[in-house]
Design an enzyme around this catalytic site. Structure first.
Site, PDB file in Angstrom:
ATOM      1  N   ASP A  46       0.850  -1.198   0.000  1.00 27.85           N
ATOM      2  CA  ASP A  46       0.000   0.000   0.000  1.00 27.85           C
ATOM      3  C   ASP A  46       0.888   1.251   0.000  1.00 27.85           C
ATOM      4  O   ASP A  46       1.797   1.354   0.825  1.00 27.85           O
ATOM      5  CB  ASP A  46      -0.873  -0.050   1.271  1.00 27.85           C
ATOM      6  CG  ASP A  46      -1.969   0.986   1.294  1.00 27.85           C
ATOM      7  OD1 ASP A  46      -2.429   1.411   0.213  1.00 27.85           O
ATOM      8  OD2 ASP A  46      -2.381   1.372   2.405  1.00 27.85           O
ATOM      9  N   HIS A  47       0.645   2.166  -0.901  1.00 31.15           N
ATOM     10  CA  HIS A  47       1.411   3.433  -0.987  1.00 31.15           C
ATOM     11  C   HIS A  47       2.925   3.213  -0.990  1.00 31.15           C
ATOM     12  O   HIS A  47       3.650   3.796  -0.172  1.00 31.15           O
ATOM     13  CB  HIS A  47       1.039   4.384   0.158  1.00 31.15           C
ATOM     14  CG  HIS A  47      -0.350   4.901   0.040  1.00 31.15           C
ATOM     15  ND1 HIS A  47      -0.710   5.897  -0.837  1.00 31.15           N
ATOM     16  CD2 HIS A  47      -1.492   4.534   0.658  1.00 31.15           C
ATOM     17  CE1 HIS A  47      -2.007   6.125  -0.745  1.00 31.15           C
ATOM     18  NE2 HIS A  47      -2.511   5.300   0.144  1.00 31.15           N
TER      19      HIS A  47
HETATM   20  P1  13P Z   1      -8.584   4.515   5.924  1.00 29.38           P
HETATM   21  O1  13P Z   1      -7.557   4.327   6.984  1.00 29.38           O
HETATM   22  O2  13P Z   1      -9.177   5.894   5.953  1.00 29.38           O
HETATM   23  O3  13P Z   1      -9.625   3.460   5.928  1.00 29.38           O
HETATM   24  O4  13P Z   1      -7.815   4.435   4.525  1.00 29.38           O
HETATM   25  C1  13P Z   1      -7.182   3.251   4.145  1.00 29.38           C
HETATM   26  C2  13P Z   1      -6.399   3.412   2.895  1.00 29.38           C
HETATM   27  O5  13P Z   1      -6.770   4.120   1.989  1.00 29.38           O
HETATM   28  C3  13P Z   1      -5.153   2.649   2.751  1.00 29.38           C
HETATM   29  O6  13P Z   1      -4.459   2.990   1.605  1.00 29.38           O
END
Ligand code: 13P
Length: 287
Positions: A84-85
């Site tokens: 993620d990211h």
């Molecule tokens: P939230 O923590 O707001 O649910 O977002 C999660 C997210 O977008 C992870 O990339």
């Protein structure tokens, strides 16, 4: 066996539902999300931020743990393990470690640099059969110390990145990570519609799934969102259930201090949250 997110997301886009990405932090988290997916007969994406990867001692540990669970828990629904990211370097590490999917977040670079780096990763992922998520327009809020302003993506820039051959595209539409402030203006469906218009079949990704009202989630899915990320909401559920257990003094009764007991209500709470989201996103029985 871990799978790329490509097939599950193409099916979701065509079938007008979304697959949830649930971020994991430890063994209990991972077990809870996988159990929920199996019970709901739903495809699922396990999200791992670079910070969470580091917390779990490194991406190889995560891959080992998840692969072990798929086998030991007899998981048969499609599961993708997704960075993620990711930074460019983080992406390369996850390719090496055995993830089945990565996100390269180049949204803070000038678009030319985002395009150049994304293009390189498209080639790498194609060779490995992995899926790749790219991002245009930064998502607001704070995640692992990275603070975004919650921009709305430029649809033309989204098209430029989509045309590189990425699997899925995260476009900022006023969404933010974490809880939404009182004065939040809501999602920009105008931006989302314009992005979908130019990117066609591309599965779109909605970050910051925590706290978005149900009607907005449904509308976003109708406008091409096929993957929705949820992180904070599972953390809040876990924390509330754990607090309740401690405040009720249950850790002081019998063997209530045993971590397998102490962490159980939190894990059950994560599972319940994940199931609720799968119902809302429409991914139940789509495995
Ligand atoms: P939230 O923590 O707001 O649910 O977002 C999660 C997210 O977008 C992870 O990339």
């Amino acid at each position: 066996m871990l799978v790329s997110a490509q097939e599950m997301l193409q099916k979701a886009k065509a079938g007008k539902y979304a697959v949830g990405q649930f971020n994991i932090n430890n063994l209990e988290w991972t077990k809870a999300v996988l159990a929920a997916a199996q019970e709901m007969n739903s495809p699922v994406i396990l999200g791992v931020s670079e910070g969470a990867g580091k917390y779990m001692t490194g991406f190889k540990t995560v891959v080992g743990m998840v692969n072990g669970m798929l086998e030991e828990m007899k998981i048969t629904v499609p599961v993708a393990l997704h960075l993620d990211h990711g930074t460019y370097e983080g992406c390369l590490k996850c390719v090496e470690a055995g993830f089945s999917s990565i996100m390269f977040d180049g949204s803070h670079y000038p678009i030319e640099e985002n395009v150049a780096k994304t293009r390189e990763l498209v080639d790498i992922c194609a060779k490995k059969g992995m899926s790749l998520e790219a991002e245009v327009g930064s998502i607001g809020g704070e995640e692992d110390g990275v603070v975004g302003a919650g921009e709305c993506a430029d649809p033309q820039e989204c098209k430029a990145i989509a045309d590189l051959g990425v699997t899925m595209l995260a476009a900022g539409i006023g969404n933010i990570h974490g809880k939404y402030p009182e004065n939040w203006k809501g999602l920009s469906f105008e931006t989302l519609a314009a992005v979908q218009e130019l990117t066609g079949e591309m599965p779109l990704v909605l970050h910051g799934g925590t706290g978005i009202p149900e009607d907005m989630i449904k509308k976003a899915i109708s406008l091409g969102v096929a993957k929705i990320n949820v992180n904070t909401e599972c953390q809040l559920s876990f924390a509330a259930a754990t607090r309740e257990y401690i405040e009720a003094g249950k850790d002081l009764q019998g063997k209530g201090f045993d971590p397998r007991k102490l962490l159980a209500p939190g894990a059950e709470a994560i599972k319940a949250t994940v199931k609720e989201k799968m119902e809302l996103f429409g991914s139940v029985n789509k495995a």
